[in-house]
Design a protein around this motif. Structure first.
Motif, PDB file in Angstrom:
ATOM      1  N   PRO A   6       2.823  17.019 -57.897  1.00  0.00           N
ATOM      2  CA  PRO A   6       3.907  16.084 -58.199  1.00  0.00           C
ATOM      3  C   PRO A   6       5.165  16.788 -58.692  1.00  0.00           C
ATOM      4  CG  PRO A   6       2.015  15.664 -59.627  1.00  0.00           C
ATOM      5  CD  PRO A   6       1.612  16.708 -58.666  1.00  0.00           C
ATOM      6  N   LEU A  10       8.834  16.529 -56.921  1.00  0.00           N
ATOM      7  CA  LEU A  10      10.048  16.134 -57.630  1.00  0.00           C
ATOM      8  C   LEU A  10      11.121  17.212 -57.532  1.00  0.00           C
ATOM      9  CD1 LEU A  10       8.420  14.412 -60.720  1.00  0.00           C
ATOM     10  CD2 LEU A  10       9.580  13.311 -58.798  1.00  0.00           C
ATOM     11  N   ALA A  44      10.597  11.814 -54.021  1.00  0.00           N
ATOM     12  CA  ALA A  44      10.641  11.371 -55.413  1.00  0.00           C
ATOM     13  C   ALA A  44       9.617  10.270 -55.677  1.00  0.00           C
ATOM     14  CB  ALA A  44      12.049  10.883 -55.765  1.00  0.00           C
ATOM     15  N   VAL A  45       9.522   9.321 -54.765  1.00  0.00           N
ATOM     16  CA  VAL A  45       8.550   8.234 -54.936  1.00  0.00           C
ATOM     17  C   VAL A  45       7.125   8.776 -54.874  1.00  0.00           C
ATOM     18  CG1 VAL A  45       7.628   6.150 -53.830  1.00  0.00           C
ATOM     19  CG2 VAL A  45      10.089   6.410 -54.134  1.00  0.00           C
ATOM     20  N   GLY A  48       6.415  10.585 -58.115  1.00  0.00           N
ATOM     21  CA  GLY A  48       6.257   9.637 -59.208  1.00  0.00           C
ATOM     22  C   GLY A  48       4.944   8.875 -59.134  1.00  0.00           C
ATOM     23  N   LEU A  51       1.873  10.742 -60.262  1.00  0.00           N
ATOM     24  CA  LEU A  51       1.692  10.894 -61.711  1.00  0.00           C
ATOM     25  C   LEU A  51       1.082   9.665 -62.369  1.00  0.00           C
ATOM     26  CD1 LEU A  51       5.035  12.694 -62.606  1.00  0.00           C
ATOM     27  CD2 LEU A  51       2.742  13.675 -62.579  1.00  0.00           C
ATOM     28  N   LEU A  52       1.087   8.531 -61.676  1.00  0.00           N
ATOM     29  CA  LEU A  52       0.520   7.318 -62.256  1.00  0.00           C
ATOM     30  C   LEU A  52      -0.993   7.459 -62.407  1.00  0.00           C
ATOM     31  CD1 LEU A  52       2.425   4.512 -60.326  1.00  0.00           C
ATOM     32  CD2 LEU A  52       2.808   5.286 -62.661  1.00  0.00           C
TER      33      LEU A  52
END
Length: 57
Positions: A6, A10, A44-45, A48, A51-52
């Motif tokens: 991730p 990013l 980016a999505v 992100g 990381l959830l």
């Protein structure tokens, strides 16, 4: 390796945002700028969402 991907996504998103901005300032065709910006948003999505917390973590 789970935490590295991730971050790399990013970083890639940031590089692509800079590239899209630079292309725009240089007067590149609109399609090229939009494609670069879309790839940046995708990276980016993806970074992100990676990381959830989820069931697999």
């Amino acid at each position: 390796m789970g935490g590295l991907l991730p971050v790399l996504l990013l970083i890639l998103a940031g590089v692509l945002v800079g590239g899209a901005f630079s292309l725009h300032r240089q007067g590149a065709p609109r399609g090229v700028v939009l494609t670069t910006a879309a790839l940046s948003m995708l990276a980016a999505v993806a970074g992100g969402l990676w990381l959830l917390p989820g069931e697999g973590s």
